[in-house]
Design an enzyme around this catalytic site. Sequence first.
Site, PDB file in Angstrom:
ATOM      1  N   GLN A  37      -0.825 -11.200  25.636  1.00 41.38           N
ATOM      2  CA  GLN A  37      -1.057 -10.820  24.245  1.00 41.38           C
ATOM      3  C   GLN A  37      -0.392  -9.474  23.968  1.00 41.38           C
ATOM      4  OE1 GLN A  37      -4.698  -9.263  22.404  1.00 41.38           O
ATOM      5  NE2 GLN A  37      -4.754 -11.131  21.167  1.00 41.38           N
ATOM      6  N   TYR A  76      -5.957  -4.525  13.586  1.00 38.46           N
ATOM      7  CA  TYR A  76      -4.905  -3.755  14.238  1.00 38.46           C
ATOM      8  C   TYR A  76      -3.600  -3.835  13.438  1.00 38.46           C
ATOM      9  CZ  TYR A  76      -8.408  -3.508  17.908  1.00 38.46           C
ATOM     10  OH  TYR A  76      -9.563  -3.294  18.601  1.00 38.46           O
ATOM     11  N   ARG A 135      -2.389 -14.765  16.814  1.00 38.69           N
ATOM     12  CA  ARG A 135      -3.838 -14.738  16.616  1.00 38.69           C
ATOM     13  C   ARG A 135      -4.188 -14.035  15.311  1.00 38.69           C
ATOM     14  NH1 ARG A 135      -9.233 -12.888  20.091  1.00 38.69           N
ATOM     15  NH2 ARG A 135      -9.818 -15.047  20.323  1.00 38.69           N
ATOM     16  N   GLY A 148     -15.219 -16.529  25.019  1.00 40.92           N
ATOM     17  CA  GLY A 148     -15.017 -15.163  25.473  1.00 40.92           C
ATOM     18  C   GLY A 148     -16.069 -14.676  26.437  1.00 40.92           C
ATOM     19  N   ARG A 149     -17.208 -14.231  25.919  1.00 38.64           N
ATOM     20  CA  ARG A 149     -18.245 -13.656  26.780  1.00 38.64           C
ATOM     21  C   ARG A 149     -18.693 -14.611  27.888  1.00 38.64           C
ATOM     22  NH1 ARG A 149     -19.278 -11.887  21.618  1.00 38.64           N
ATOM     23  NH2 ARG A 149     -19.262  -9.629  21.286  1.00 38.64           N
TER      24      ARG A 149
END
Length: 373
Positions: free
Chosen positions: A100, A187, A234, A330-331
């Site tokens: 990424q 971002y 993404r 994810g987690r």
Amino acid sequence: MTSSLNTPVKLGHHTLNNRVVLPPLTRQRSAQPGDIATDVMAEYYRQRASAGFMVSEGTQIEPRGQGYAWTPGIYSPAQIDGWRKVTDAVHAEGGVIFAQLWHVGRVSHPALQPEGAAPVAPSAIAAEQAKAFIETGPGVGELKQPPVPRALSVLEIDELVAHYAQAARNALDAGFDGVEIHAANGYLVNQFISAHANQRDDEYGGSLHNRLRFLREIVEAVTAVVGPERLGVRFSPLFSGTDQDRVYIGLVEEDPHHTYIEAIKVLQASGIAYVSIAEADWDNAPDLPETFRHAVRSTFSGRIIYAGRYTAARGAALVDAGLADLIAFGRPFIANPDLPQRLFNGWPLNPLRAEGMYGGSEQGYTDYPVYAE
């Protein structure tokens, strides 16, 4: 347990073994100085290589792209060598991994910037709700408010597009199977797309078409390096939420459906391999509207990945409905290196130890056990 998640799927040149994705997860374990991937990071990814598809944690494309201490980069020879250990370990297990490519833009702090300069952004508008993370001593740090950033010149925007292309070359040199452009979570690319963060009056601001120009140019430049079949993007479209929620998921647009369908049209025109949609994942977060999911599917002919608070059943239902091709966890993947087999067999999951999520050593990183009867 039979699940559509446990079926193969084509992604670019690859036939993936299953539809479970390890998404990009910031872990802040890179070696200092130099923000270099380590042997322990290689072991972390190797442990999770039974994912059908993996995306590395965000890796900054240049020194100004860093917003958090100890995150890895992909712009120096030492960083490329460090990542090669990771990709070698993943490939030895038969895994597929993309890098990424990340630039935080305004979500940074002078302590992280070359020569203590202000962070850069499309416009000189502070990220008031976001926090950067700076090192205050060996292995310790604190969250800091980002200052007002410096607006980029058009020449500097051109240079940043070139940085993305070079980072993509570096990723291939490091052995990655492809790259993902991080255009989510508030971002830099997200800042250009957002009318809240981008108030330029030149060809990069104003209309949505102009605000998507930076994304278009990066996609074009990176596609020229890696080919469309080795590229994903993404996004994190947020349809409602408070200012605080935006810190983690992105920027709320006045018309997120229109904004992100237009952005996905950019990807469709370039023929890239996939779009990844990061959903809001806090308690009681709103679901993405079904109308948006259907619009994504009708707009984009590549693979579609969704990430959020998915269970195996909810993810499989989205695949069965034809609205998703892959589902990212994810987690649960942090705490369960063998997550695909746990999901496919209905085995219980290890609980996540939150204190080990960011920074630190092997604890909370590579010491989670695989399932044993």
